[in-house]
Design an enzyme around this catalytic site. Structure first.
Site, PDB file in Angstrom:
ATOM      1  N   HIS A 269       0.838  -1.204   0.000  1.00 33.38           N
ATOM      2  CA  HIS A 269       0.000   0.000   0.000  1.00 33.38           C
ATOM      3  C   HIS A 269       0.875   1.257   0.000  1.00 33.38           C
ATOM      4  O   HIS A 269       0.622   2.204  -0.753  1.00 33.38           O
ATOM      5  CB  HIS A 269      -0.898   0.040   1.245  1.00 33.38           C
ATOM      6  CG  HIS A 269      -1.940  -1.045   1.306  1.00 33.38           C
ATOM      7  ND1 HIS A 269      -2.242  -1.740   2.457  1.00 33.38           N
ATOM      8  CD2 HIS A 269      -2.755  -1.547   0.349  1.00 33.38           C
ATOM      9  CE1 HIS A 269      -3.201  -2.615   2.208  1.00 33.38           C
ATOM     10  NE2 HIS A 269      -3.534  -2.527   0.937  1.00 33.38           N
TER      11      HIS A 269
ATOM     12  N   LYS B 188     -15.750  -7.828   5.617  1.00 29.38           N
ATOM     13  CA  LYS B 188     -14.462  -8.298   6.134  1.00 29.38           C
ATOM     14  C   LYS B 188     -14.438  -8.170   7.647  1.00 29.38           C
ATOM     15  O   LYS B 188     -14.877  -7.164   8.188  1.00 29.38           O
ATOM     16  CB  LYS B 188     -13.333  -7.474   5.514  1.00 29.38           C
ATOM     17  CG  LYS B 188     -13.174  -7.736   4.046  1.00 29.38           C
ATOM     18  CD  LYS B 188     -11.952  -7.042   3.503  1.00 29.38           C
ATOM     19  CE  LYS B 188     -11.776  -7.368   2.032  1.00 29.38           C
ATOM     20  NZ  LYS B 188     -10.650  -6.648   1.444  1.00 29.38           N
TER      21      LYS B 188
ATOM     22  N   ARG C 195      -2.090  -6.697  -7.979  1.00 33.92           N
ATOM     23  CA  ARG C 195      -0.992  -7.608  -7.625  1.00 33.92           C
ATOM     24  C   ARG C 195      -0.861  -8.755  -8.619  1.00 33.92           C
ATOM     25  O   ARG C 195       0.160  -8.953  -9.235  1.00 33.92           O
ATOM     26  CB  ARG C 195      -1.217  -8.176  -6.219  1.00 33.92           C
ATOM     27  CG  ARG C 195      -1.033  -7.174  -5.118  1.00 33.92           C
ATOM     28  CD  ARG C 195      -1.605  -7.658  -3.832  1.00 33.92           C
ATOM     29  NE  ARG C 195      -3.023  -7.942  -3.981  1.00 33.92           N
ATOM     30  CZ  ARG C 195      -3.855  -8.173  -2.996  1.00 33.92           C
ATOM     31  NH1 ARG C 195      -3.421  -8.201  -1.767  1.00 33.92           N
ATOM     32  NH2 ARG C 195      -5.134  -8.395  -3.215  1.00 33.92           N
TER      33      ARG C 195
ATOM     34  N   SER D 132      -3.359  -7.743   3.168  1.00 34.19           N
ATOM     35  CA  SER D 132      -3.694  -7.483   4.570  1.00 34.19           C
ATOM     36  C   SER D 132      -4.178  -8.761   5.243  1.00 34.19           C
ATOM     37  O   SER D 132      -3.884  -9.002   6.417  1.00 34.19           O
ATOM     38  CB  SER D 132      -4.774  -6.399   4.659  1.00 34.19           C
ATOM     39  OG  SER D 132      -4.281  -5.187   4.164  1.00 34.19           O
TER      40      SER D 132
HETATM   41  O1  PNS Z   1      -8.620  -3.047  -0.797  1.00 37.19           O
HETATM   42  P1  PNS Z   1      -9.991  -3.499  -0.437  1.00 37.19           P
HETATM   43  O2  PNS Z   1     -10.116  -3.714   1.017  1.00 37.19           O
HETATM   44  O3  PNS Z   1     -10.414  -4.682  -1.250  1.00 37.19           O
HETATM   45  O4  PNS Z   1     -10.949  -2.276  -0.823  1.00 37.19           O
HETATM   46  C1  PNS Z   1     -12.260  -2.433  -1.310  1.00 37.19           C
HETATM   47  C2  PNS Z   1     -12.901  -1.040  -1.347  1.00 37.19           C
HETATM   48  C3  PNS Z   1     -12.911  -0.429   0.017  1.00 37.19           C
HETATM   49  C4  PNS Z   1     -12.119  -0.161  -2.287  1.00 37.19           C
HETATM   50  C5  PNS Z   1     -14.313  -1.181  -1.889  1.00 37.19           C
HETATM   51  O5  PNS Z   1     -15.021  -2.070  -1.097  1.00 37.19           O
HETATM   52  C6  PNS Z   1     -15.041   0.146  -1.931  1.00 37.19           C
HETATM   53  O6  PNS Z   1     -14.773   0.976  -2.764  1.00 37.19           O
HETATM   54  N1  PNS Z   1     -15.987   0.324  -1.013  1.00 37.19           N
HETATM   55  C7  PNS Z   1     -16.794   1.501  -0.913  1.00 37.19           C
HETATM   56  C8  PNS Z   1     -18.129   1.307  -1.662  1.00 37.19           C
HETATM   57  C9  PNS Z   1     -17.908   1.556  -3.143  1.00 37.19           C
HETATM   58  O7  PNS Z   1     -17.798   2.668  -3.565  1.00 37.19           O
HETATM   59  N2  PNS Z   1     -17.760   0.436  -3.900  1.00 37.19           N
HETATM   60  C10 PNS Z   1     -17.356   0.460  -5.292  1.00 37.19           C
HETATM   61  C11 PNS Z   1     -18.503   0.427  -6.271  1.00 37.19           C
HETATM   62  S1  PNS Z   1     -19.490  -0.985  -6.155  1.00 37.19           S
END
Ligand code: PNS
Length: 165
Positions: free
Chosen positions: A21, A45, A94, A132
Site C-alpha cells: 500500500h 471483512k 498484484r 492485509s
Molecule cells: O482493498 P480493499 O479492502 O479490497 O478495498 C475495497 C474497497 C474499500 C475499495 C471497496 O469495497 C469500496 O470501494 N468500497 C466503498 C463502496 C464503493 O464505492 N464500492 C465500489 C462500487 S461498487
C-alpha cells in the site's frame, strides 16, 4: 500552467496498511498533486483494527508526505469523489486474480461517475504476494509481520497481539 489540483483517491480497507500500500501511495504522488487515502469500512471483512486506528497508523507511515491526507469513509467512493472534485481513483494490482473484481468495481464506478478515472498501478514484484489478510493470519499465530508492513504498523500490531494473548 495554472490548473485545478489533481487529486487522486486511494480507497481500501487497509486492515492493516502494508508495504505494498505504501509503495502505491508513493508512486501515485508522482502522478497526482495530492492523494487522499480513504479508509473504508467494509462490513464483509472481519476487521482487525478499528477505522480510527487504521487511519492513525497510516498517518504515522506517511509523516512528511505533505500531499497525502487520510480520511475514514463509509459510503460510495464516487459520492466522495464528486464532493472532493477528485480526478482519479487509484488501485494496486498484484496478480491476475485481482483483475476481475477490480475491473468490475472500475466498471460500476465509471457508470456512476463517468469523469472519475480508475488508474491501476501494478505492484512491485516483491509486494505482489502481500495482502492485509495474509498479515492478519501471520499475526494471529504470532508470526513476524515486519517483512510485510511498515515498521510503525509492525510495532503497533505486535504490541496489540502481545496484549491479547
Ligand atoms: O482493498 P480493499 O479492502 O479490497 O478495498 C475495497 C474497497 C474499500 C475499495 C471497496 O469495497 C469500496 O470501494 N468500497 C466503498 C463502496 C464503493 O464505492 N464500492 C465500489 C462500487 S461498487
Amino acid at each position: 500552467m495554472m490548473g485545478r489540483e489533481r487529486l487522486a483517491l486511494y480507497p481500501g480497507s487497509f486492515d492493516p496498511f502494508t508495504l505494498g500500500h505504501l509503495n502505491i501511495v508513493e508512486r501515485a504522488l508522482r502522478l497526482f498533486d495530492a492523494v487522499d487515502i480513504m479508509v473504508t469500512v467494509n462490513s464483509e471483512k472481519s476487521a482487525l483494527l478499528s477505522p480510527e486506528v487504521r487511519c492513525n497508523l497510516i498517518r504515522q507511515c506517511t509523516v512528511g508526505m505533505e500531499a497525502v491526507s487520510v480520511t475514514a469513509f463509509q459510503g460510495l467512493v464516487v459520492d466522495y469523489a464528486r464532493r472532493r472534485g477528485a480526478t482519479a481513483l487509484v488501485r494496486g494490482l498484484r496478480q491476475v486474480k485481482d483483475f476481475d473484481t477490480e475491473m468490475q468495481m472500475a466498471f460500476a464506478n465509471r457508470r456512476m461517475h463517468g469523469e472519475l478515472e480508475t488508474v491501476f498501478l501494478g505492484t512491485l514484484p516483491e509486494h505482489s504476494m502481500i495482502s492485509s489478510s495474509l498479515v492478519r493470519e501471520i499475526l494471529r499465530w504470532g508470526g513476524d509481520v515486519k517483512p510485510f508492513v511498515p515498521l510503525q504498523v509492525a510495532v503497533a500490531l505486535t504490541c496489540r497481539h502481545e496484549k491479547t494473548t
